[in-house]
Scaffold this motif. Sequence first.
Motif, PDB file in Angstrom:
ATOM      1  N   ASN A   1       7.018  55.611  11.828  1.00  0.00           N
ATOM      2  CA  ASN A   1       8.133  54.742  11.462  1.00  0.00           C
ATOM      3  C   ASN A   1       8.776  55.186  10.158  1.00  0.00           C
ATOM      4  O   ASN A   1      10.008  55.168  10.017  1.00  0.00           O
ATOM      5  CB  ASN A   1       7.670  53.288  11.349  1.00  0.00           C
ATOM      6  CG  ASN A   1       7.480  52.636  12.699  1.00  0.00           C
ATOM      7  OD1 ASN A   1       8.118  53.012  13.677  1.00  0.00           O
ATOM      8  ND2 ASN A   1       6.600  51.653  12.772  1.00  0.00           N
ATOM      9  N   TYR A   2       7.950  55.585   9.202  1.00  0.00           N
ATOM     10  CA  TYR A   2       8.493  56.050   7.927  1.00  0.00           C
ATOM     11  C   TYR A   2       9.321  57.317   8.146  1.00  0.00           C
ATOM     12  O   TYR A   2      10.468  57.419   7.676  1.00  0.00           O
ATOM     13  CB  TYR A   2       7.381  56.320   6.913  1.00  0.00           C
ATOM     14  CG  TYR A   2       7.891  56.992   5.670  1.00  0.00           C
ATOM     15  CD1 TYR A   2       8.508  56.258   4.659  1.00  0.00           C
ATOM     16  CD2 TYR A   2       7.806  58.373   5.527  1.00  0.00           C
ATOM     17  CE1 TYR A   2       9.033  56.883   3.537  1.00  0.00           C
ATOM     18  CE2 TYR A   2       8.324  59.011   4.407  1.00  0.00           C
ATOM     19  CZ  TYR A   2       8.933  58.259   3.414  1.00  0.00           C
ATOM     20  OH  TYR A   2       9.453  58.887   2.312  1.00  0.00           O
TER      21      TYR A   2
ATOM     22  N   SER B   1      -3.707  52.535  12.768  1.00  0.00           N
ATOM     23  CA  SER B   1      -2.604  51.923  12.023  1.00  0.00           C
ATOM     24  C   SER B   1      -1.742  52.971  11.333  1.00  0.00           C
ATOM     25  O   SER B   1      -0.572  52.745  11.061  1.00  0.00           O
ATOM     26  CB  SER B   1      -3.148  50.929  10.988  1.00  0.00           C
ATOM     27  OG  SER B   1      -3.814  51.608   9.943  1.00  0.00           O
TER      28      SER B   1
ATOM     29  N   LYS C   1       2.476  49.635   3.010  1.00  0.00           N
ATOM     30  CA  LYS C   1       1.901  49.691   4.351  1.00  0.00           C
ATOM     31  C   LYS C   1       2.961  49.967   5.406  1.00  0.00           C
ATOM     32  O   LYS C   1       2.657  50.472   6.481  1.00  0.00           O
ATOM     33  CB  LYS C   1       1.191  48.375   4.679  1.00  0.00           C
ATOM     34  CG  LYS C   1      -0.065  48.118   3.873  1.00  0.00           C
ATOM     35  CD  LYS C   1      -0.735  46.825   4.318  1.00  0.00           C
ATOM     36  CE  LYS C   1      -2.019  46.585   3.544  1.00  0.00           C
ATOM     37  NZ  LYS C   1      -2.686  45.316   3.964  1.00  0.00           N
ATOM     38  N   MET C   2       4.218  49.612   5.104  1.00  0.00           N
ATOM     39  CA  MET C   2       5.317  49.805   6.044  1.00  0.00           C
ATOM     40  C   MET C   2       6.515  50.391   5.307  1.00  0.00           C
ATOM     41  O   MET C   2       6.669  50.190   4.098  1.00  0.00           O
ATOM     42  CB  MET C   2       5.712  48.471   6.692  1.00  0.00           C
ATOM     43  CG  MET C   2       4.609  47.806   7.494  1.00  0.00           C
ATOM     44  SD  MET C   2       5.163  46.263   8.287  1.00  0.00           S
ATOM     45  CE  MET C   2       5.480  45.244   6.831  1.00  0.00           C
ATOM     46  N   TYR C   3       7.369  51.097   6.043  1.00  0.00           N
ATOM     47  CA  TYR C   3       8.516  51.728   5.397  1.00  0.00           C
ATOM     48  C   TYR C   3       9.472  50.695   4.808  1.00  0.00           C
ATOM     49  O   TYR C   3      10.182  50.968   3.836  1.00  0.00           O
ATOM     50  CB  TYR C   3       9.243  52.648   6.382  1.00  0.00           C
ATOM     51  CG  TYR C   3      10.144  51.950   7.375  1.00  0.00           C
ATOM     52  CD1 TYR C   3      11.510  51.816   7.143  1.00  0.00           C
ATOM     53  CD2 TYR C   3       9.630  51.420   8.559  1.00  0.00           C
ATOM     54  CE1 TYR C   3      12.335  51.185   8.051  1.00  0.00           C
ATOM     55  CE2 TYR C   3      10.446  50.793   9.477  1.00  0.00           C
ATOM     56  CZ  TYR C   3      11.797  50.673   9.230  1.00  0.00           C
ATOM     57  OH  TYR C   3      12.617  50.038  10.133  1.00  0.00           O
ATOM     58  N   GLN C   4       9.479  49.470   5.374  1.00  0.00           N
ATOM     59  CA  GLN C   4      10.350  48.421   4.846  1.00  0.00           C
ATOM     60  C   GLN C   4       9.932  47.977   3.447  1.00  0.00           C
ATOM     61  O   GLN C   4      10.719  47.381   2.718  1.00  0.00           O
ATOM     62  CB  GLN C   4      10.368  47.211   5.778  1.00  0.00           C
ATOM     63  CG  GLN C   4      10.910  47.493   7.174  1.00  0.00           C
ATOM     64  CD  GLN C   4       9.805  47.769   8.167  1.00  0.00           C
ATOM     65  OE1 GLN C   4       8.784  48.364   7.818  1.00  0.00           O
ATOM     66  NE2 GLN C   4       9.997  47.329   9.410  1.00  0.00           N
TER      67      GLN C   4
ATOM     68  N   MET D   1       2.640  53.669  11.150  1.00  0.00           N
ATOM     69  CA  MET D   1       3.102  53.646   9.760  1.00  0.00           C
ATOM     70  C   MET D   1       3.782  54.960   9.406  1.00  0.00           C
ATOM     71  O   MET D   1       4.894  54.983   8.856  1.00  0.00           O
ATOM     72  CB  MET D   1       1.927  53.404   8.806  1.00  0.00           C
ATOM     73  CG  MET D   1       2.304  53.443   7.330  1.00  0.00           C
ATOM     74  SD  MET D   1       0.910  53.065   6.241  1.00  0.00           S
ATOM     75  CE  MET D   1      -0.125  54.514   6.518  1.00  0.00           C
TER      76      MET D   1
END
Length: 207
Positions: A98-99, A91, A13-16, A95
């Motif tokens: 940021n990625y 959303s 869901k997130m790049y982290q 997402m």
Amino acid sequence: MLMKTAVFVKSSKMYQECPTDKLPEYAFIGRSNVGKSSLINMLTDRRTLAKTSSTPGKTQLINHFLINESWYLVDLPGIGYARVAQKAQKSWGPMISNYLIKRETLVNTFMLLDARLSPQKIDLDFMNEMVMNQVPFSMVFTKADKLKPRELKQNLDAYRNALLEIWEYLPEVFVTSSETKAGGEELLDFIEKLNKLYAEHEGTGKK
């Protein structure tokens, strides 16, 4: 490039949350129904690696596929499909951005464009955003087999002329067809070349 293995690793869901092994990554993105899943399946020589659907907007997460145990093919959500739930679409914006902007191992993004269409505002705007944020990308035209050579040239020229009005030069351009497999070898050779450059930079500590 010889395609030996292609394995789904994870969805994030997130790049982290993406894999942390520092392998080079290549993202594929485009408007929904541009033929992204079909192109990924063609490149990897796997019929069902990426899910194809008659209903656009199925990809909703950052999907990592490990190729030849040495690099990642990243399937990103499609942009600009109105039927997807509004909350989900909102959303996707952070997402995806940021990625693309913050993911240090992202070597190149392949922006997929439907060769049958004239330049679309949503595509031009998205590519301009990548330029402004210094995100390396290439243009990949899909469904080239659906056009006669003269029609294909007209549409490619229209994109070239529209972009050169605001850019000094064009990124790498690929013309592909998932049906005939045209352009697939050239695209994979390009990735292989970038992989070598990435390995050299990693070895010298450069980013």
